[in-house]
Design an enzyme around this catalytic site. Structure first.
Site, PDB file in Angstrom:
ATOM      1  N   LYS A 281       0.884  -1.022  -0.233  1.00  0.00           N
ATOM      2  CA  LYS A 281       0.059  -0.101   0.060  1.00  0.00           C
ATOM      3  C   LYS A 281       0.819   1.195   0.070  1.00  0.00           C
ATOM      4  O   LYS A 281       2.185   1.291   0.336  1.00  0.00           O
ATOM      5  CB  LYS A 281      -0.910  -0.057   1.207  1.00  0.00           C
ATOM      6  CG  LYS A 281      -2.222   0.761   1.062  1.00  0.00           C
ATOM      7  CD  LYS A 281      -3.122   0.061   0.257  1.00  0.00           C
ATOM      8  CE  LYS A 281      -4.524   0.795   0.110  1.00  0.00           C
ATOM      9  NZ  LYS A 281      -5.583  -0.200  -0.567  1.00  0.00           N
TER      10      LYS A 281
HETATM   11  P1  NAD Z   1     -13.255   7.332  -2.898  1.00  0.00           P
HETATM   12  O1  NAD Z   1     -12.327   8.253  -2.371  1.00  0.00           O
HETATM   13  O2  NAD Z   1     -13.849   7.092  -4.162  1.00  0.00           O
HETATM   14  O3  NAD Z   1     -14.665   7.375  -1.783  1.00  0.00           O
HETATM   15  C1  NAD Z   1     -14.749   7.677  -0.639  1.00  0.00           C
HETATM   16  C2  NAD Z   1     -16.058   7.855   0.114  1.00  0.00           C
HETATM   17  O4  NAD Z   1     -16.098   7.670   1.142  1.00  0.00           O
HETATM   18  C3  NAD Z   1     -16.420   9.237  -0.489  1.00  0.00           C
HETATM   19  O5  NAD Z   1     -17.764   9.447  -0.773  1.00  0.00           O
HETATM   20  C4  NAD Z   1     -16.052  10.127   0.542  1.00  0.00           C
HETATM   21  O6  NAD Z   1     -17.127  11.439   1.113  1.00  0.00           O
HETATM   22  C5  NAD Z   1     -16.999   9.081   1.653  1.00  0.00           C
HETATM   23  N1  NAD Z   1     -16.264   9.130   3.285  1.00  0.00           N
HETATM   24  C6  NAD Z   1     -14.930   9.534   3.804  1.00  0.00           C
HETATM   25  N2  NAD Z   1     -14.935   9.336   4.897  1.00  0.00           N
HETATM   26  C7  NAD Z   1     -16.227   9.295   5.143  1.00  0.00           C
HETATM   27  C8  NAD Z   1     -16.914   9.226   6.542  1.00  0.00           C
HETATM   28  N3  NAD Z   1     -16.277   9.081   7.652  1.00  0.00           N
HETATM   29  N4  NAD Z   1     -18.194   8.800   6.747  1.00  0.00           N
HETATM   30  C9  NAD Z   1     -18.871   8.650   5.611  1.00  0.00           C
HETATM   31  N5  NAD Z   1     -18.185   8.653   4.253  1.00  0.00           N
HETATM   32  C10 NAD Z   1     -17.019   9.031   4.292  1.00  0.00           C
HETATM   33  O7  NAD Z   1     -12.741   5.856  -2.255  1.00  0.00           O
HETATM   34  P2  NAD Z   1     -13.085   4.501  -2.877  1.00  0.00           P
HETATM   35  O8  NAD Z   1     -12.115   4.048  -3.745  1.00  0.00           O
HETATM   36  O9  NAD Z   1     -14.417   4.245  -2.901  1.00  0.00           O
HETATM   37  O10 NAD Z   1     -12.600   3.577  -1.514  1.00  0.00           O
HETATM   38  C11 NAD Z   1     -13.499   3.414  -0.517  1.00  0.00           C
HETATM   39  C12 NAD Z   1     -13.123   2.603   0.576  1.00  0.00           C
HETATM   40  O11 NAD Z   1     -12.833   1.136  -0.226  1.00  0.00           O
HETATM   41  C13 NAD Z   1     -11.659   2.586   1.088  1.00  0.00           C
HETATM   42  O12 NAD Z   1     -11.678   1.984   2.288  1.00  0.00           O
HETATM   43  C14 NAD Z   1     -10.756   1.775   0.092  1.00  0.00           C
HETATM   44  O13 NAD Z   1      -9.590   1.504   0.696  1.00  0.00           O
HETATM   45  C15 NAD Z   1     -11.644   0.543  -0.362  1.00  0.00           C
HETATM   46  N6  NAD Z   1     -11.465  -0.009  -1.423  1.00  0.00           N
HETATM   47  C16 NAD Z   1     -11.612   0.754  -2.371  1.00  0.00           C
HETATM   48  C17 NAD Z   1     -10.998  -0.016  -3.864  1.00  0.00           C
HETATM   49  C18 NAD Z   1     -11.032   0.533  -5.070  1.00  0.00           C
HETATM   50  O14 NAD Z   1     -10.967  -0.068  -6.322  1.00  0.00           O
HETATM   51  N7  NAD Z   1     -11.381   1.788  -5.102  1.00  0.00           N
HETATM   52  C19 NAD Z   1     -10.805  -1.240  -3.878  1.00  0.00           C
HETATM   53  C20 NAD Z   1     -10.813  -2.186  -2.615  1.00  0.00           C
HETATM   54  C21 NAD Z   1     -11.005  -1.519  -1.431  1.00  0.00           C
END
Ligand code: NAD
Length: 443
Positions: free
Chosen positions: A133
């Site tokens: 990461k």
């Molecule tokens: P992103 O930045 O596109 O979206 C994150 C979202 O969460 C946004 O809408 C933000 O406003 C919201 N958010 C942040 N803090 C918050 C809170 N305290 N309460 C409510 N909403 C909140 O990120 P993403 O890529 O969608 O990733 C989200 C999660 O999924 C992370 O934990 C990431 O590690 C995990 N993840 C992402 C991927 C991927 O392919 N993007 C893959 C596996 C896991």
């Protein structure tokens, strides 16, 4: 002429740039330290396995960690110093794979935890990778597009020691996207003198990205959610869902949940959320957010806080925001029958115990959100062979791999009589320790 205060952000007359410091490395403590939580989960799973202490300790600590501070030229000619990390947790089963996060809350411990979870996730999905990461302590929303590009290209250069198509392949995470991956791919390629598309995944399709990658994590969440509903005897057509986080993962998961017949009654982002008992249309909400910049004012919906959202009565709570959202403080308020962990680490070990005692069916993060790394793997394979597959083939492969992993976690949970998270980690840790023993301890 020297500036009297080296920490000052005001320009000296002889220097065209001024230097302001934005370095932070505050580590979170207690229940919200993600690395402590990842280790606690590891110990829970380890208790069921007969693994030599030295082998377990090899998996307990990251293989290597890089911490960098680097300057970025801002649009107003200031130079700001940023802190970034790249951590490789394990290289036992192959090159390392893991996203890059841009967030003001990034800490080394958070990156360590996310790297460790990536190792378990890749092993659980049987992908030939270890976990990694990266992260930069920055709020990307406060940067212009030019600043974001300069920061990305410099960070990519700083971590290029750790990165490569055969050694470590980054991907998007919170705060980064396909464009950021394109800049990283271009920077790495410029240094090598030829194009190296396989150095990152989650790229735009125009430069070697895979069809279906953007939706892959949310699609995987939806696939596992549907299986969990089936297993729990709940008809998707009469089920309700609540979605925390409306970014890449949450918005796609919400849309797919609706397509599968569920009523999505509430959705939130970091600024709070909205609720409508008769159901929200995630696609219309995405358009509204795109146009207005927020969920506020979405028609016929009431505002709701994130705390209230987590406590709503529903069949499925999709936690797709960030880590440490369900903790010992609010776990007893959760009324969902199923928690689908689209985010990494949304539930602390203390909250896990409370949810397990209540009989909540948890689809653990390393299974639930594994669709992203799975299609990243497919993207990497396509890049290496320079031969690209249609989206139908990608989605079919993704679905098959997700269902296979889901079934093996359920089987492991039955065999060991443990909750789903422990089962998923038992499977993963066993695969990695077997590989480590077969390879042997060098030299
Ligand atoms: P992103 O930045 O596109 O979206 C994150 C979202 O969460 C946004 O809408 C933000 O406003 C919201 N958010 C942040 N803090 C918050 C809170 N305290 N309460 C409510 N909403 C909140 O990120 P993403 O890529 O969608 O990733 C989200 C999660 O999924 C992370 O934990 C990431 O590690 C995990 N993840 C992402 C991927 C991927 O392919 N993007 C893959 C596996 C896991």
């Amino acid at each position: 002429m020297s500036d009297k205060n080296p920490e000052s952000s005001t320009s000296s007359t002889s220097c065209p740039f001024s230097i302001s410091r934005s370095l932070t490395d505050s580590q979170t403590v207690g229940e919200e330290n993600a690395y402590a939580n990842a280790l606690a989960q590891f110990d829970n799973a380890l208790a069921h396995l007969k693994i030599k202490r030295g082998v377990a300790d090899t998996l307990r600590y990251p293989k290597r960690e890089l911490s960098v501070s680097f300057p970025v030229l801002m649009d107003n000619n200031d130079i700001k110093i940023f802190r970034g990390y790249r951590v490789h947790h394990s290289v036992v089963r192959g090159p390392t794979k893991g996203g890059i996060r841009y967030s003001p809350g990034v800490t080394l411990d958070e990156v360590r935890a996310l790297a460790m979870w990536m190792t378990w996730k890749c092993a659980l999905m049987n992908l030939p990778y270890g976990g990694a990461k990266g992260g930069v302590v920055v709020d990307p929303k406060l940067l212009s597009q030019r600043e974001l590009e300069r920061l990305t290209r410099r960070y990519a250069t700083e971590i290029s020691l750790m990165m490569g198509p055969e050694s470590d392949i980054p991907a998007p995470d919170v705060g980064t996207n396909a464009q950021v991956m394109a800049w990283i791919m271009d920077t790495y390629s410029m240094h090598r003198g030829f194009s190296v598309p396989a150095v990152v995944t989650g790229k735009p399709v125009e430069i070697g990205g895979s069809l279906g990658r953007t939706e892959a994590t949310g699609r995987g969440v939806a696939v596992t959610m549907l299986e969990a509903l089936r297993l729990n005897g709940i008809d998707p057509q009469s089920a309700t869902a609540v979605v925390q986080g409306f970014g890449n993962v949450g918005s796609v998961a919400a849309r797919m949940a609706q397509e599968m017949g569920l009523k999505v009654i509430a959705i939130s982002s970091s600024k709070g959320g909205i609720v409508r008992e008769s159901g929200l249309d995630p696609s219309a909400l995405a358009r509204h957010v795109e146009e207005s910049g927020s969920m506020l004012g979405f028609e016929n919906a009431d505002q709701i806080s994130n705390e209230e959202l987590l406590a709503l009565k529903c069949d499925v709570l999709i936690a797709a925001a960030v880590e440490n959202q369900i903790t010992s403080r609010n776990a007893d308020q959760v009324k969902a029958k199923i928690v689908a962990e689209g985010a990494n680490g949304p539930t602390t070990p203390e909250a896990d115990e409370i949810l397990n005692a209540k009989g909540v069916f948890i689809i653990p993060d390393i299974l639930c959100n594994a669709g992203g790394v799975t299609v990243s793997y497919l993207e990497w394979v396509q890049d290496l062979q320079s031969f690209f597959w249609p989206v139908e083939e990608i989605n079919r492969k993704l679905q098959n791999l997700m269902l296979k992993a889901f079934e093996s976690v359920m089987e492991c949970a039955r065999n060991y009589n443990v909750p789903n998270r422990e089962a998923a980690q038992i499977l993963a840790i066993k695969r990695i320790s077997d590989a480590l023993i077969i390879r042997g301890i060098y030299p």
